[in-house]
Motif scaffolding. Structure first.
Motif, short mmCIF file in Angstrom:
data_model
loop_
_atom_site.label_atom_id
_atom_site.label_comp_id
_atom_site.label_asym_id
_atom_site.label_seq_id
_atom_site.Cartn_x
_atom_site.Cartn_y
_atom_site.Cartn_z
N SER A 64 -23.80 20.02 -9.36
CA SER A 64 -24.24 19.20 -10.56
C SER A 64 -25.54 19.53 -10.91
CB SER A 64 -24.25 17.93 -11.13
OG SER A 64 -25.85 17.45 -10.59
N LEU A 65 -27.13 19.75 -10.53
CA LEU A 65 -28.33 20.19 -10.46
C LEU A 65 -28.50 22.28 -10.33
CD1 LEU A 65 -29.52 16.99 -8.53
CD2 LEU A 65 -29.50 17.25 -11.30
N GLY A 66 -27.89 22.28 -10.18
CA GLY A 66 -27.35 23.81 -9.66
C GLY A 66 -28.05 23.81 -8.46
N ALA A 67 -28.32 23.52 -6.97
CA ALA A 67 -28.81 23.17 -5.96
C ALA A 67 -27.64 24.90 -5.76
CB ALA A 67 -28.60 22.42 -5.59
N PHE A 68 -26.55 25.07 -6.03
CA PHE A 68 -26.23 25.65 -5.13
C PHE A 68 -25.22 27.41 -6.16
CE2 PHE A 68 -24.14 21.75 -3.47
CZ PHE A 68 -25.27 21.47 -2.32
N GLU A 69 -25.48 28.20 -6.01
CA GLU A 69 -25.65 29.80 -6.55
C GLU A 69 -23.63 30.04 -6.38
OE1 GLU A 69 -26.81 29.85 -3.36
OE2 GLU A 69 -28.34 30.44 -3.22
N ASP A 70 -23.85 30.49 -7.85
CA ASP A 70 -22.57 30.34 -8.09
C ASP A 70 -21.72 31.71 -7.70
OD1 ASP A 70 -19.55 31.30 -9.39
OD2 ASP A 70 -20.70 31.57 -11.31
N PRO A 71 -20.32 31.54 -6.59
CA PRO A 71 -20.41 31.96 -5.36
C PRO A 71 -19.64 33.79 -6.59
CG PRO A 71 -19.44 30.30 -4.98
CD PRO A 71 -19.92 29.98 -6.69
N ALA A 72 -19.67 33.51 -7.33
CA ALA A 72 -19.46 34.43 -7.59
C ALA A 72 -20.82 36.05 -8.77
CB ALA A 72 -18.51 34.25 -9.58
N ALA A 73 -21.49 35.48 -8.55
CA ALA A 73 -23.00 36.09 -8.99
C ALA A 73 -23.16 35.88 -7.78
CB ALA A 73 -23.58 35.04 -9.33
N GLY A 74 -22.48 36.22 -6.28
CA GLY A 74 -23.11 36.87 -4.67
C GLY A 74 -23.67 35.55 -4.31
N ALA A 75 -23.42 34.36 -4.20
CA ALA A 75 -23.97 33.01 -3.25
C ALA A 75 -24.76 33.97 -2.08
CB ALA A 75 -23.42 32.40 -2.69
N ASP A 76 -26.03 33.38 -0.84
CA ASP A 76 -26.84 33.40 -0.60
C ASP A 76 -25.89 32.50 0.84
OD1 ASP A 76 -28.15 34.10 1.89
OD2 ASP A 76 -30.14 32.70 1.07
N THR A 77 -25.19 33.68 1.52
CA THR A 77 -24.38 32.59 2.65
C THR A 77 -25.55 32.73 4.61
OG1 THR A 77 -24.05 35.29 3.83
CG2 THR A 77 -22.44 33.78 2.11
N ARG A 87 -33.51 22.42 -0.08
CA ARG A 87 -34.99 24.00 -0.69
C ARG A 87 -34.93 23.29 -2.40
NH1 ARG A 87 -35.03 30.11 2.01
NH2 ARG A 87 -35.61 28.52 4.09
N SER A 88 -34.20 22.24 -2.79
CA SER A 88 -34.15 22.69 -4.53
C SER A 88 -35.10 21.67 -4.69
CB SER A 88 -32.53 21.73 -4.88
OG SER A 88 -32.32 21.58 -5.54
N ALA A 89 -35.91 21.99 -5.81
CA ALA A 89 -36.72 21.06 -6.11
C ALA A 89 -36.43 19.93 -7.15
CB ALA A 89 -38.03 21.79 -7.12
N ALA A 90 -35.20 20.56 -7.77
CA ALA A 90 -34.12 19.96 -8.97
C ALA A 90 -33.85 18.21 -8.62
CB ALA A 90 -32.81 20.70 -9.69
N CYS A 108 -44.79 0.97 -8.02
CA CYS A 108 -45.00 0.93 -6.38
C CYS A 108 -44.98 3.34 -6.11
CB CYS A 108 -44.38 1.02 -5.37
SG CYS A 108 -44.88 -1.25 -5.03
N ALA A 109 -46.60 3.73 -5.71
CA ALA A 109 -46.19 4.94 -5.62
C ALA A 109 -45.25 5.87 -5.05
CB ALA A 109 -47.74 5.71 -4.96
N ALA A 110 -44.21 6.78 -4.91
CA ALA A 110 -43.32 6.81 -4.11
C ALA A 110 -43.22 8.62 -3.95
CB ALA A 110 -42.31 7.49 -5.63
N GLU A 111 -43.64 8.38 -2.68
CA GLU A 111 -43.12 9.90 -2.12
C GLU A 111 -42.12 9.80 -0.94
OE1 GLU A 111 -46.11 9.42 1.19
OE2 GLU A 111 -48.43 9.34 -0.09
N LEU A 112 -41.67 11.50 -1.25
CA LEU A 112 -40.03 11.77 -0.46
C LEU A 112 -40.26 12.94 0.66
CD1 LEU A 112 -37.45 11.39 -0.89
CD2 LEU A 112 -36.97 12.97 -2.65
N ALA A 113 -40.11 12.29 1.97
CA ALA A 113 -40.02 12.87 3.17
C ALA A 113 -39.01 14.23 2.06
CB ALA A 113 -39.52 12.33 3.96
N PRO A 114 -39.62 15.40 3.28
CA PRO A 114 -38.83 16.55 3.28
C PRO A 114 -37.37 16.19 3.83
CG PRO A 114 -41.01 17.26 4.81
CD PRO A 114 -40.59 15.49 4.09
N LEU A 115 -36.48 16.86 2.87
CA LEU A 115 -35.24 16.62 2.87
C LEU A 115 -33.90 17.37 4.26
CD1 LEU A 115 -34.64 17.00 -1.02
CD2 LEU A 115 -34.62 15.12 0.15
#
Length: 218
Positions: A64-77, A87-90, A108-115
């Protein structure tokens, strides 16, 4: 004859419509499975929370957030789906926008650890609150914008009331109260120790008074 014509036309039509509906329901069935989990703990003025949905729900969110490339456009495997989510900023912006903690109306100030290790540890948050925490409002609204059937079971790892709460699309925020020991106040064991000391002193005084009375009577 008219009935036979209607039957020949309508029955195949209904069957075709049913064939379209069944896959659609099956594809959207994952919101009706076990709820996501969120574990919360408190240490002084800091709240930690780990949100862990099912693996296919991570996939739905990433799509829904576009984190995965479109396979038809040549996704990074060369990257896994988990790495693409990390790696997705979205995805990060979404999580920070849908999970939050407030104290007396102040965020409260939020911090998100590396995903990292999303499948096993989930998204790990840390919230710095203005004051030592005794009560906060916890919001987890992630995924409910994709489907209203999504929900999250919030569980407190620090003694709290309630110890568990189900967060839904219509009630995604719950106030959680932590005891004094959890929030950095006076430990609950102190009054108990003081009470035992007072009782021991009273017993000693009574025993001494009885001995004195016995000695005087002799």
């Amino acid at each position: 004859m008219r009935f036979g014509f209607v039957a020949r036309v309508c029955v195949p039509l209904f069957a075709a419509v049913g064939a379209l509906l069944v896959p659609a329901q099956a594809a959207g069935a994952h919101p009706f499975g076990p709820p996501s989990t969120a574990r919360i703990a408190v240490d002084g003025d800091r709240v930690t929370l780990a949100w862990l949905p099912a693996e296919d729900d991570w996939v739905a969110l990433g799509q829904s957030l576009g984190a995965f490339e479109d396979p038809a456009a040549g996704a990074d495997t060369t990257l896994t789906g988990e790495q693409k989510l990390a790696r997705s900023a979205a995805v990060r912006d979404y999580l920070l926008g849908h999970v939050g903690v407030t104290q007396a109306g102040r965020p409260c100030a939020a911090e998100l650890a590396p995903l990292e290790r999303l499948r096993t540890e989930g998204a790990r948050f840390s919230f710095a609150c203005p004051e030592p925490v005794t009560a906060v409002d916890v919001r987890v609204g992630a995924l409910t914008d994709l489907h209203e059937a999504y929900r999250t079971m919030l569980t407190a790892d620090t003694p709290a009331e309630p110890a568990q709460a189900l967060l839904t699309a219509t009630a995604d925020t719950r106030r959680v109260r932590f005891d004094a020991q959890a929030g950095g106040g006076v430990p609950l064991v102190v009054p108990a120790v003081a009470l035992l000391a007072v009782l021991a002193l009273l017993v000693a005084l009574l025993v001494r008074r009885r001995h004195l009375s016995t000695g005087a009577g002799a």
